[in-house]
Design an enzyme around this catalytic site. Structure first.
Site, PDB file in Angstrom:
ATOM      1  N   ARG A 104      -7.559 -15.287   5.224  1.00  0.00           N
ATOM      2  CA  ARG A 104      -7.464 -13.732   5.615  1.00  0.00           C
ATOM      3  C   ARG A 104      -5.838 -13.670   6.140  1.00  0.00           C
ATOM      4  O   ARG A 104      -4.895 -12.710   5.797  1.00  0.00           O
ATOM      5  CB  ARG A 104      -8.278 -13.182   6.487  1.00  0.00           C
ATOM      6  CG  ARG A 104      -7.656 -11.743   7.102  1.00  0.00           C
ATOM      7  CD  ARG A 104      -8.905 -10.845   7.923  1.00  0.00           C
ATOM      8  NE  ARG A 104      -9.725 -11.740   8.833  1.00  0.00           N
ATOM      9  CZ  ARG A 104      -9.297 -12.547   9.886  1.00  0.00           C
ATOM     10  NH1 ARG A 104      -8.155 -12.319  10.564  1.00  0.00           N
ATOM     11  NH2 ARG A 104     -10.230 -13.213  10.612  1.00  0.00           N
ATOM     12  N   TYR A 113      -0.727  12.253  -3.550  1.00  0.00           N
ATOM     13  CA  TYR A 113      -2.096  11.822  -4.077  1.00  0.00           C
ATOM     14  C   TYR A 113      -2.906  12.209  -3.129  1.00  0.00           C
ATOM     15  O   TYR A 113      -2.856  12.086  -2.088  1.00  0.00           O
ATOM     16  CB  TYR A 113      -1.871  10.390  -4.161  1.00  0.00           C
ATOM     17  CG  TYR A 113      -3.186   9.476  -4.423  1.00  0.00           C
ATOM     18  CD1 TYR A 113      -3.869   9.967  -5.392  1.00  0.00           C
ATOM     19  CD2 TYR A 113      -3.859   8.697  -3.519  1.00  0.00           C
ATOM     20  CE1 TYR A 113      -5.218   9.400  -5.550  1.00  0.00           C
ATOM     21  CE2 TYR A 113      -4.961   8.423  -3.608  1.00  0.00           C
ATOM     22  CZ  TYR A 113      -5.698   8.566  -4.943  1.00  0.00           C
ATOM     23  OH  TYR A 113      -7.135   8.193  -5.083  1.00  0.00           O
ATOM     24  N   LYS A 128      -1.301   0.276 -10.221  1.00  0.00           N
ATOM     25  CA  LYS A 128      -0.649   1.099 -11.218  1.00  0.00           C
ATOM     26  C   LYS A 128       0.390   0.234 -11.984  1.00  0.00           C
ATOM     27  O   LYS A 128      -0.153  -0.613 -12.627  1.00  0.00           O
ATOM     28  CB  LYS A 128      -0.186   2.420 -10.255  1.00  0.00           C
ATOM     29  CG  LYS A 128      -1.464   3.080  -9.866  1.00  0.00           C
ATOM     30  CD  LYS A 128      -2.238   3.749 -10.092  1.00  0.00           C
ATOM     31  CE  LYS A 128      -3.560   4.309  -9.427  1.00  0.00           C
ATOM     32  NZ  LYS A 128      -3.428   4.603  -8.006  1.00  0.00           N
ATOM     33  N   ASP A 177       6.248   6.008  -0.760  1.00  0.00           N
ATOM     34  CA  ASP A 177       5.328   5.592  -1.814  1.00  0.00           C
ATOM     35  C   ASP A 177       6.116   5.398  -3.101  1.00  0.00           C
ATOM     36  O   ASP A 177       6.521   6.477  -3.700  1.00  0.00           O
ATOM     37  CB  ASP A 177       4.138   6.739  -1.834  1.00  0.00           C
ATOM     38  CG  ASP A 177       3.164   6.173  -2.902  1.00  0.00           C
ATOM     39  OD1 ASP A 177       3.351   5.544  -3.751  1.00  0.00           O
ATOM     40  OD2 ASP A 177       1.671   6.672  -2.632  1.00  0.00           O
TER      41      ASP A 177
HETATM   42  C1  LIG Z   1       0.987   7.854  -5.612  1.00  0.00           C
HETATM   43  C2  LIG Z   1      -0.277   7.087  -5.064  1.00  0.00           C
HETATM   44  N1  LIG Z   1      -0.401   6.395  -4.037  1.00  0.00           N
HETATM   45  C3  LIG Z   1      -1.412   5.677  -3.511  1.00  0.00           C
HETATM   46  C4  LIG Z   1      -2.723   5.758  -4.160  1.00  0.00           C
HETATM   47  C5  LIG Z   1      -3.726   4.679  -3.631  1.00  0.00           C
HETATM   48  O1  LIG Z   1      -3.795   3.574  -4.178  1.00  0.00           O
HETATM   49  P1  LIG Z   1      -5.062   2.905  -4.551  1.00  0.00           P
HETATM   50  O2  LIG Z   1      -6.090   3.819  -5.286  1.00  0.00           O
HETATM   51  O3  LIG Z   1      -4.851   1.580  -4.990  1.00  0.00           O
HETATM   52  O4  LIG Z   1      -6.150   2.637  -3.016  1.00  0.00           O
HETATM   53  C6  LIG Z   1      -2.478   6.191  -5.494  1.00  0.00           C
HETATM   54  C7  LIG Z   1      -3.700   6.169  -6.321  1.00  0.00           C
HETATM   55  O5  LIG Z   1      -4.086   6.683  -7.238  1.00  0.00           O
HETATM   56  C8  LIG Z   1      -1.477   7.046  -6.046  1.00  0.00           C
HETATM   57  O6  LIG Z   1      -1.405   7.524  -7.119  1.00  0.00           O
END
Ligand SMILES: Cc1ncc(COP(=O)(O)O)c(C=O)c1O
Length: 379
Positions: free
Chosen positions: A49, A102, A199, A174
């Protein structure tokens, strides 16, 4: 080592294994490590961890490609986001969030962390005056997504960094949609970069993961302390898959961009499409800023369909090569209806998305096949 992007993606943190010379970092499927006498750790590893060599390789590579001081790999993007919030904020602190993001990120603020006393305000981040007006003495974070999911809005990272820092707040970006190949927020003044590595970084729709990269070592170490204390780490196999994806990010992103540009041209000329959202278009309100801070404009394209929600859902249902599904950033093309799928959790909130919106994650298949599929789906 020279430091071109692709060189870093392939080599940073990935020295051949000292024991065998394996050129690919092995999957260290171990929870614990033999100590040479009490406290006699080999290379600092004591429990997986806290640290695992496969994860370390990924974390070092991520830090290198984002030009940061320290990278951390998590079980998901949301786990990474939650770790930022709980590291930086205390009850009654305030966070400025995008009014387009998101849906799961919004849910994390609105349904989870708000219960623990975190306050937030959704603000149009393309408007620096609006952001300045929303700042309070309790604002600890300006949280930015650029381009945004799913409306492809653009925020000026350098401008927001200046504003955040004048108010003693951190700028968190992000960078999931752009990927570090197209945009490096830390070089523009951001303090922390967040990724859903699920992604583009992973790139093959075969692993869920998240990452943080901090500009300063101090902040990176604080985040690392919380990563270990909270525990949402990436497992070694997930870290290995993500690292394998990262190696080809540059070539994949260029093809994603090439194909997206062709898709945009098709959509612009189609009578059933009322609006195309893509930051590469001259008429996009964020085009100039995007051109300044991004290398190219990415593989995500959204569009609105004449005929409203039912027509948009029909397009999604009729597509074949564009697979109907959530997520994005993989080599295969995906199509979805954000209002009913990825952004359903934002319904009724300031982040609700238009019902006639369709989102495409344009993959790297043969572009003529993608164009033919979309033409068929639009009818
Ligand atoms: C722009 C963005 N940030 C964060 C996330 C969250 O990521 P995760 O699905 O890996 O938890 C997503 C998921 O679709 C996303 O599109």
């Amino acid at each position: 080592m020279s430091n071109g992007f692709e060189t870093l993606a392939i080599h940073a943190g990935q020295e051949p294994d000292p024991l065998t010379g394996a050129v690919v970092p092995p999957i260290y499927a171990t929870s614990t490590y033999k100590q040479d006498g009490v406290g006699g750790l080999r290379s600092g590893y004591e429990y997986s961890r806290s640290a695992n060599p496969t994860r370390t390789a990924l974390e070092e590579a991520l830090a290198a490609v984002e030009a940061g001081a320290r990278g951390l790999a998590f079980a998901s993007g949301l786990a990474a986001e939650d770790t930022v919030l709980r590291t930086v904020c205390r009850p009654n602190d305030h966070v400025i969030i995008p009014n387009d993001a998101y849906g799961g990120t919004y849910r994390l603020f609105a349904k989870v962390n708000e219960r623990w006393g975190l306050r937030y305000d959704p603000v149009p981040l393309g408007n620096l005056d609006a952001v300045a007006g929303a700042m309070t003495q309790k604002t600890k974070i300006v949280w930015v997504e650029t381009p945004t999911n799913p409306l492809l809005g653009i925020a000026d990272i350098a401008g927001l960094a200046e504003l955040a820092h004048e108010n003693d707040a951190l700028l968190v970006v992000d960078n999931t949609f752009a990927s570090p190949y197209l945009q490096r927020p830390l070089e523009l003044g951001a303090d922390i970069v967040v990724h859903s590595t699920t992604k583009y970084v992973g790139g093959h729709s075969d692993v869920v993961g998240g990452a943080l990269v901090a500009r300063s070592k101090e902040l990176g170490d604080e985040l690392a302390y919380h990563q270990n204390a909270m525990g949402a780490v990436a497992g070694p196999f997930d870290a290995w898959l993500t690292l394998r994806g990262l190696k080809t990010l540059g070539v994949r992103m260029d093809r994603h961009c090439d194909n997206a540009e062709r898709v945009v041209d098709l959509l612009l000329a189609h009578p059933k499409v009322t609006q195309v959202l893509y930051p590469g278009l001259g008429e996009h309100p964020g085009h100039e800023v995007a051109a300044k801070q991004m290398k190219r404009f990415g593989g995500m394209v959204s569009f609105r369909v004449a005929g409203g929600e039912e027509a948009a859902v029909e397009v999604c249902n009729r597509a074949e090569l564009f697979t109907l599904g959530e997520s994005l950033g993989g080599v295969e093309s995906l199509i979805e209806h954000p209002g009913r799928m990825t952004h359903a959790s934002a319904a009724g909130s300031p982040l609700e998305v238009p019902a006639d919106l369709v989102r495409l994650s344009v993959g790297i298949e043969t572009v003529d096949d993608l164009l033919a599929d979309l033409t068929r789906a639009l009818g």
